[in-house]
Every structure is written in structure tokens, then in C-alpha cells.
Design a protein around this motif. Structure first.
Motif, PDB file in Angstrom:
ATOM      1  N   ASP A  49       4.391   3.936  -0.522  1.00  0.00           N
ATOM      2  CA  ASP A  49       2.539   3.673  -1.386  1.00  0.00           C
ATOM      3  C   ASP A  49       2.457   2.881  -2.751  1.00  0.00           C
ATOM      4  N   ARG A  50       1.076   2.131  -2.179  1.00  0.00           N
ATOM      5  CA  ARG A  50       0.944   1.461  -3.560  1.00  0.00           C
ATOM      6  C   ARG A  50       1.344   1.859  -5.061  1.00  0.00           C
ATOM      7  N   TRP A  55       4.520  -0.977  -4.511  1.00  0.00           N
ATOM      8  CA  TRP A  55       5.075  -0.558  -3.342  1.00  0.00           C
ATOM      9  C   TRP A  55       6.454  -0.056  -4.148  1.00  0.00           C
ATOM     10  N   ARG A  98       7.178  -0.949   7.480  1.00  0.00           N
ATOM     11  CA  ARG A  98       5.939  -0.835   7.521  1.00  0.00           C
ATOM     12  C   ARG A  98       5.051  -2.061   6.438  1.00  0.00           C
ATOM     13  N   LEU A  99       6.242  -2.301   5.847  1.00  0.00           N
ATOM     14  CA  LEU A  99       5.588  -3.915   4.978  1.00  0.00           C
ATOM     15  C   LEU A  99       4.923  -4.392   5.325  1.00  0.00           C
ATOM     16  N   ASP A 129       3.603  -4.832   7.957  1.00  0.00           N
ATOM     17  CA  ASP A 129       2.407  -4.057   8.567  1.00  0.00           C
ATOM     18  C   ASP A 129       0.875  -4.066   7.075  1.00  0.00           C
ATOM     19  N   ILE A 130       1.307  -3.508   6.195  1.00  0.00           N
ATOM     20  CA  ILE A 130       0.971  -4.023   4.803  1.00  0.00           C
ATOM     21  C   ILE A 130      -0.340  -5.132   4.554  1.00  0.00           C
ATOM     22  N   GLU A 164      -2.441  -6.040   7.196  1.00  0.00           N
ATOM     23  CA  GLU A 164      -3.948  -4.954   6.718  1.00  0.00           C
ATOM     24  C   GLU A 164      -4.255  -6.400   5.718  1.00  0.00           C
TER      25      GLU A 164
END
Length: 374
Positions: free
Chosen positions: A9-10, A63, A122-123, A125-126, A129
Motif C-alpha cells: 500500500d502507498r 509503499w 506488485r511493484l 504492476d505499480i 500503472e
């Protein structure tokens, strides 16, 4: 083993950033020195001084796999396994820390490897995006074995700086390139020495060329916006840096100049040695002119820089810093560190001679494609 996906989470740094930095210190201080690069990236977004300042949210994104604010840290026991990631908008590099790195003598557990793999999935993906915000200015082509400045036709790539070697195996399938490096770590007071501090613009006498006793006067200053200084600093590392970045680090730099020598632009004495503190708190861009080597200039410039970074001037303690008030200096919490390429034999010998390897470890500058499957 749990099959729950790791949440990354950011953390909002735009409000109560001083409380957030204090919470971050409380969370990561027990994991020093392995967490120093995360702390340094946060603390060095604002001008450093005797007290901690508000985090400049325009310079870093943060994050975490757990809540990160003062109330949560003070009332919650941190999980045994957690990770924190930063992205510096100054150098366009990610930094990663996992609490499992503190268990240095033990191999990674299956749970730790799964956790780290999911964080990096996940990183990526972030980063995809947020394109092009998190794109690195560097790239490395598969099989080329060496990073270079990225051009528009290169695929988007992220760089995670000096990831602990503990995760090299699990991250290898996700990485285009893993460049080995050695981290050298110096605890608070490691460079303490009796005598007058090497203040900016002070002259000092060193051994002459070849180690004889002839007088050689040098001036302790900082990097300036001159062609000679910028050219000298560029020659200190194989990693390309913009002039804007180098000048942003000038207040946290030391440049030694030899009497009687002028730069090619005639504006400043020719540098003979330099070093600076990077935006993550690490010491870098260390260079000594080959014509002036074997005179103790390397040790002198490192000592002068660490003295300059002692914002507390020997005062304060960790409790004061963790309460959000005292800045203990150095890259973070009074500590100093540097990352040296594994193949840099001269650099590794130098920092080993200073004692930095006793608390150090191996890492990898890790290059990953943002969305390799798209």
C-alpha cells in the motif's frame, strides 16, 4: 503456509509527514544497518540540519506491507515479516527492504521468498500503472551485461538499487540483469578523530606526491556549477547522472582542490578529489585524480564529508530522533554507507581498509522490465 497475497500500500506523505518519518524510524531502527537506505531516502528529501524536517512528498513515494503512521506503530507490534519500498524522484531508483534481511546468518525461508516475490510482482504492476513516472533513466539489454542511459525506443524498465543478495535467487527469473555490488557500512563515530574539523574553505597540508614530506596545500570546499567540477564528478562512476542531480547534491559534497591549479573554464581550482552524499544517504562519486593518488586524499575526502554530515555535532540519541526531533546526521541515524561495484577492486580495497566490510554485505542493482508480458 498462508496463501494470502501480500498487500503493498502507498503511504500518504503529503500530510503529517514528520509523524510518518518518526513512525518509519521506529519501525526500521531495530533493523539498522539493513534498513538504512530506506531511512536515508526519506530523510534526505528535505534540507538536513539539527532537527528532522517534513518529508518532501514531491521527491519520494513510499509503499509498505503494513500501516505506517505514528498511531499504528506505537500501538501495534510490527509483524515479523514486512517490507518497505521507496521510489526516489531525484534519481529514478527504487529501494527495497524486507525485515528478513536482519536474519543475516539464516537462509531465506519459504515464507520470506514468497513474500518478496509477491512484493516485486506488485511493484512491477505499480510501475506499469504509473508509467512513465517510475521508468528508470537507465536500461540494460539482455545479454549485454552493462547498464547505459535509456533512450525512447528501449522497453520501460525499473531499477531497484542494491537489493540484498538474500533475495537474488527468487528475483532472478523476474530480472533482466542483476549487477553485484558490495555495501560498506560505518556506524556512528566510525570516522571520529581528535583535532580541528575539516571545515569548508579550510586549507590543510598533505603528503606530497609519492608520499614524501613536501608541502602540498589543498582546499576543502564543495562541488560547484563549473565545467571542471561536473566533468570530474562524472568521471567518478560508470552510472550516468544528470548535471541537475549532481548540483542538487552539492550542499552535501566535499571537493578538494590543489593550490595553483585552475579548471578548464578558469572559474575554480581544479578538483583533485571529491565525494558526495546521494539522495538515499549513501556516500558516492568518490574520486581521486590519478596524479594525486597515494597521498591520503581518499581518506581525507571521506573524513571531511562525514564530518560535514554530522548535523548533530555529536549530540542527540536514537530516542530523540525516533520522536521526530533530532537528526543524528550521516546518511541516516548517524550511520554512513556506500555501495561499490563488485568488480571495482581499488574501491573495494579502499573501503575495506576503512573497516566498512565488517558490517557490510553483498547486494545487486536489479533491473526489471515493467510489463514483460504485455
Amino acid at each position: 503456509m498462508s496463501t494470502l497475497k501480500v498487500q503493498l500500500d502507498r503511504i500518504d506523505l503529503s500530510t503529517n509527514s514528520r509523524d510518518t518519518s518518526a513512525a518509519l524510524i521506529k519501525l526500521l531502527a531495530p533493523h539498522v544497518p539493513y534498513s538504512l537506505h530506506i531511512l536515508g531516502t526519506i530523510l534526505n528529501t528535505s534540507p538536513r540540519g539539527s532537527t528532522l524536517q517534513n518529508v518532501d512528498a514531491s521527491k519520494v513515494t513510499l509503499w509498505s506491507t503494513m500501516p505506517l503512521h505514528s498511531d499504528a506503530i506505537s500501538t501495534t507490534i510490527p509483524p515479523v515479516l514486512f517490507s518497505v519500498v521507496t521510489f526516489s524522484h531525484l534519481d529514478h531508483h527504487f529501494r527495497f527492504f524486507c525485515s528478513g534481511e536482519s536474519r543475516t546468518s539464516d537462509p531465506p525461508t519459504e515464507a520470506e521468498e514468497t513474500h518478496v516475490k509477491q512484493v516485486f510482482e506488485r511493484l512491477r504492476d505499480i510501475a506499469g500503472e504509473a508509467r512513465p513516472t517510475c521508468d528508470s533513466i537507465l536500461t540494460v539489454l539482455s545479454g549485454s551485461g552493462w547498464p547505459r542511459r535509456r533512450i525512447d525506443t528501449d522497453p520501460p524498465m525499473i531499477v531497484i538499487w542494491a537489493v540484498h543478495a538474500k533475495w537474488a535467487h527468487v528475483l532472478a527469473p523476474m530480472s533482466t540483469f542483476q549487477h553485484p555490488s558490495q555495501r560498506y557500512v560505518f556506524p556512528r563515530g566510525a570516522f571520529a578523530r581528535d583535532g580541528v574539523p575539516l571545515e569548508v574553505n579550510r586549507r590543510t597540508t598533505l603528503r606530497g606526491p609519492g608520499g614524501d614530506d613536501s608541502e602540498a596545500d589543498v582546499q576543502v570546499s564543495q562541488i560547484q556549477a563549473s565545467d571542471s567540477d561536473l566533468s570530474f564528478v562524472h568521471g567518478a562512476s560508470s552510472v550516468p547522472r544528470s548535471e541537475a542531480y549532481i548540483l542538487s547534491r552539492a550542499p552535501y559534497s566535499v571537493c578538494l582542490r590543489s593550490r595553483g591549479e585552475t579548471g578548464t573554464d578558469g572559474l575554480a581550482r581544479q578538483p583533485v578529489a571529491c565525494a558526495l552524499m546521494h539522495s538515499d544517504g549513501s556516500i558516492g562519486a568518490l574520486r581521486v585524480d590519478p596524479k594525486h593518488q597515494r597521498r591520503g586524499l581518499g581518506r581525507l575526502v571521506v573524513r571531511a564529508l562525514t564530518e560535514k554530515l554530522d548535523f548533530s555535532k555529536g549530540q542527540g540519541d536514537l530516542e530523540l530522533a525516533s520522536d521526530g526531533y533530532g537528526d543524528l546526521g550521516g546518511g541516516a541515524l548517524g550511520w554512513n554507507w556506500t555501495d561499490t561495484e563488485a568488480h571495482n577492486e581499488a574501491g573495494n580495497r579502499f573501503f575495506t581498509s576503512l573497516g566498512g566490510k565488517e558490517n557490510g554485505w553483498t547486494g545487486h542493482w536489479t533491473y526489471m522490465l515493467v510489463n514483460p508480458d504485455r
